[in-house]
Design an enzyme around this catalytic site. Structure first.
Site, PDB file in Angstrom:
ATOM      1  N   ASP A 183       0.605  -1.212   0.172  1.00  0.00           N
ATOM      2  CA  ASP A 183       0.010  -0.332   0.409  1.00  0.00           C
ATOM      3  C   ASP A 183       0.585   0.966  -0.347  1.00  0.00           C
ATOM      4  OD1 ASP A 183      -0.700  -1.063   2.414  1.00  0.00           O
ATOM      5  OD2 ASP A 183       0.647  -0.290   2.531  1.00  0.00           O
ATOM      6  N   ASP A 192       1.895   4.940   1.664  1.00  0.00           N
ATOM      7  CA  ASP A 192       1.093   5.902   2.105  1.00  0.00           C
ATOM      8  C   ASP A 192       1.786   6.996   2.345  1.00  0.00           C
ATOM      9  OD1 ASP A 192      -0.078   3.371   3.838  1.00  0.00           O
ATOM     10  OD2 ASP A 192       1.709   2.825   5.019  1.00  0.00           O
ATOM     11  N   ASP A 223       9.911   3.089  12.882  1.00  0.00           N
ATOM     12  CA  ASP A 223      11.118   1.641  14.238  1.00  0.00           C
ATOM     13  C   ASP A 223      12.563   1.407  13.103  1.00  0.00           C
ATOM     14  OD1 ASP A 223      10.034   1.064  11.220  1.00  0.00           O
ATOM     15  OD2 ASP A 223       9.160  -0.794  12.165  1.00  0.00           O
TER      16      ASP A 223
HETATM   17  P1  ATP Z   1       4.062  -3.532   4.819  1.00  0.00           P
HETATM   18  O1  ATP Z   1       4.654  -3.788   3.784  1.00  0.00           O
HETATM   19  O2  ATP Z   1       3.790  -4.616   5.878  1.00  0.00           O
HETATM   20  O3  ATP Z   1       2.998  -2.774   5.095  1.00  0.00           O
HETATM   21  P2  ATP Z   1       5.425  -1.044   6.267  1.00  0.00           P
HETATM   22  O4  ATP Z   1       7.147  -1.057   5.847  1.00  0.00           O
HETATM   23  O5  ATP Z   1       4.417  -0.337   5.454  1.00  0.00           O
HETATM   24  O6  ATP Z   1       5.723  -2.608   5.666  1.00  0.00           O
HETATM   25  P3  ATP Z   1       3.234  -1.155   7.687  1.00  0.00           P
HETATM   26  O7  ATP Z   1       3.048  -1.348   9.553  1.00  0.00           O
HETATM   27  O8  ATP Z   1       2.092  -1.340   6.939  1.00  0.00           O
HETATM   28  O9  ATP Z   1       4.708  -1.481   7.515  1.00  0.00           O
HETATM   29  O10 ATP Z   1       4.038   0.297   8.965  1.00  0.00           O
HETATM   30  C1  ATP Z   1       4.010   1.171   7.980  1.00  0.00           C
HETATM   31  C2  ATP Z   1       5.129   2.479   8.205  1.00  0.00           C
HETATM   32  O11 ATP Z   1       5.098   3.078   9.702  1.00  0.00           O
HETATM   33  C3  ATP Z   1       6.253   2.002   8.661  1.00  0.00           C
HETATM   34  O12 ATP Z   1       7.354   1.587   7.372  1.00  0.00           O
HETATM   35  C4  ATP Z   1       7.400   2.114  10.204  1.00  0.00           C
HETATM   36  O13 ATP Z   1       7.692   3.330   9.217  1.00  0.00           O
HETATM   37  C5  ATP Z   1       5.825   2.728  10.297  1.00  0.00           C
HETATM   38  N1  ATP Z   1       5.814   1.637  11.307  1.00  0.00           N
HETATM   39  C6  ATP Z   1       4.257   0.694  11.802  1.00  0.00           C
HETATM   40  N2  ATP Z   1       4.875   0.053  12.781  1.00  0.00           N
HETATM   41  C7  ATP Z   1       5.298   0.925  13.289  1.00  0.00           C
HETATM   42  C8  ATP Z   1       6.350   0.414  14.854  1.00  0.00           C
HETATM   43  N3  ATP Z   1       5.634  -0.257  15.452  1.00  0.00           N
HETATM   44  N4  ATP Z   1       7.189   2.125  15.563  1.00  0.00           N
HETATM   45  C9  ATP Z   1       7.076   2.826  14.536  1.00  0.00           C
HETATM   46  N5  ATP Z   1       7.064   3.273  13.004  1.00  0.00           N
HETATM   47  C10 ATP Z   1       6.318   2.135  12.947  1.00  0.00           C
HETATM   48 MG    MG Z   2       2.939  -0.919   5.357  1.00  0.00          MG
END
Ligand code: ATP
Ligand code: MG
Length: 457
Positions: free
Chosen positions: A64, A66, A144
């Site tokens: 997705d 963001d 993170d």
């Molecule tokens: P995916 O491809 O699995 O969606 P993602 O990196 O987009 O991976 P998400 O869980 O969708 O992960 O979260 C989006 C963003 O928000 C992450 O890339 C990170 O920057 C931030 N984030 C999410 N969860 C946390 C957390 N627990 N602590 C700090 N930052 C976080």
């Molecule tokens: Mg994501």
């Protein structure tokens, strides 16, 4: 005389800005681009952020897209008729294009420490409040891992890197932003996220990050159970469950979350070869699950949980006189307490218990009977058969038996609906009579009154 520096020191809040030459503009989602461009045209700083930037740079398809912006939720909402403000803990805006949602959030600053109230220890870092707006630099630093904190402006064609994430991305390294012990203490679920990203992307976990994961794994017991359960299910269906569970075990998270499974796998230096065989079979089932996911199958949460517990149930049941009853009892005894503690989704837990208990039937000689027909038509059957397929693949035997059942299932589907309804009615009447004789059925109805309670006949 004080020395005057000739050049001013670099601004610690300034990002490294590099051309986004590795990204194909056509890979950027058009709706996300629309949201971003409108924010920028209205004078708000805005970027694509998080996983989508990481994945675009790695040449992977983002799940997705963001957006993060300096605009506050109400200002964002004013720009988009299709915008909905959501969330209480973090307010953000969903900009909705039909089934497609672009999550648009305001830059936030780092975690706010809990107040020194009755519950919070002074040294307690666990994040409880997270809604303070900040700058782009602050927003990058509260994320993170370094590779998850890159900002991308597709209109300017640049990446903004506040955390040296590009270097880690190139080197294939997963590293927390800031001190690892602090970041895992703030939110232990990041341990599970580290494992998810490392296995999914094939990244190495940087050594201080890894060491801190081991030190804080015990704190996972304090994290919100639904978040933990969700991450565990994600790891199981990732296609890299084997690697992920080996890592969970190595850092101690498995012992915290599922001590019975960790105990079942035994110790590496156990002199008993049976202990090694036990562990080996456990890992082989996860390997089979990964292969199945790669082949395009989508296991349900019940199947995933069943994979997690199957070997334990099988082991317990085989130590008793093998019967369907032993399977049912063992499944309930083992899964109930663990599932309750991990607060796994109830529906999936009940499903997992039933489909594990059904496994006994697959290896029994199949006789043509009403009971068999009802089993083939039961709601549980597809998942039970899915688990049996994984078992057959893992043990390297029983494939012919699996195919026999697949064949039977195909035939069963040709049964006229009226005949099936007749069988069900008869079954319900018999069940009702039995319940009255026994004075109530505390087990309650598994699908089609087919609690796996005995051989066919
Ligand atoms: P995916 O491809 O699995 O969606 P993602 O990196 O987009 O991976 P998400 O869980 O969708 O992960 O979260 C989006 C963003 O928000 C992450 O890339 C990170 O920057 C931030 N984030 C999410 N969860 C946390 C957390 N627990 N602590 C700090 N930052 C976080
Ligand atoms: Mg994501």
């Amino acid at each position: 005389m004080t020395e005057v520096p000739l050049t001013s020191p670099p601004d610690p809040a300034a990002p490294r800005i590099v051309p986004a030459s590795g990204i194909q503009p056509q890979d950027v989602d058009q709706d996300a681009l629309r949201v971003l461009s409108r924010l920028q045209r209205n004078g708000h700083e805005a970027y694509l952020v998080g996983g989508c930037v990481r994945d675009l740079l790695l040449g992977r398809k983002p799940k997705d897209f963001d957006v993060a912006t300096a605009a506050q939720p109400r200002a964002i909402k004013r720009l988009f008729r299709n915008g909905r403000i959501i969330g209480r803990r973090f307010r953000l805006v969903h900009v909705v294009y039909g089934p497609h949602v672009i999550e648009t959030s305001t830059f936030r600053s780092g975690p706010v420490q809990p107040e020194n109230g009755a519950e919070a220890e002074p040294e307690d870092l666990l994040i409880t409040e997270d809604n303070v707006y900040g700058t782009a630099a602050e927003d990058a630093r509260r994320r993170d891992f370094t590779v998850n904190a890159l900002f991308y402006d597709p209109n300017a064609g640049v990446i903004l890197d506040y955390v040296e994430g590009l270097a880690d991305l190139e080197a294939g390294v997963l590293r927390t932003i800031g001190a690892p012990p602090v970041r895992f203490a703030e939110d232990p679920v990041r341990i599970l996220r580290a494992i998810k990203f490392a296995t999914r992307l094939g990244f190495r976990i940087e050594e201080h990050t890894w060491a801190a994961m081991g030190e804080h794994a015990h704190a996972l017991s304090r994290s919100a159970a639904p978040r933990v359960a969700e991450e565990i299910l994600r790891l199981l269906r990732s296609g890299t469950a084997l690697g992920a569970f080996r890592m969970l075990r190595a850092c101690g998270a498995l012992a915290t979350l599922f001590p019975e499974i960790d105990g079942f796998l035994g110790r590496r230096d156990d002199p008993d070869p049976a202990a090694h065989d036990r562990a080996d079979l456990y890992w082989r089932l996860l390997e089979a699950l990964d292969a199945d996911v790669h082949a395009g199958n989508e296991p349900t949460p019940a199947v995933l949980l069943a994979v997690l517990y199957l070997r334990l149930v099988e082991h317990r049941a085989s130590s008793q006189r093998e019967s369907s009853h032993a399977w049912t009892e063992s499944a309930a005894d083992l899964i109930e307490p663990l599932a309750a503690r991990a607060r796994l989704p109830r529906r999936a837990v009940e499903g997992a218990k039933r489909i594990i208990a059904h496994q006994f039937r697959f290896t029994q000689p199949a006789t043509h009977s009403a009971r068999l027909t009802l089993f083939l038509h039961s709601e549980d059957f597809p998942e039970a058969l899915h688990l049996f397929r994984l078992r057959s693949a893992a043990w390297g035997q029983g494939w012919d038996v699996y195919e026999g059942w697949l064949e039977r299932w195909k035939h069963a589907r040709e049964l006229p609906a009226t005949e099936l309804e007749g069988l069900r009615r008869k079954r319900r009447r018999r069940g009702g009579r039995r319940r009255r004789q026994r004075g109530g059925d505390p087990e309650g109805g598994a699908s089609e009154g087919l609690a796996p309670d005995g051989p066919e006949g």
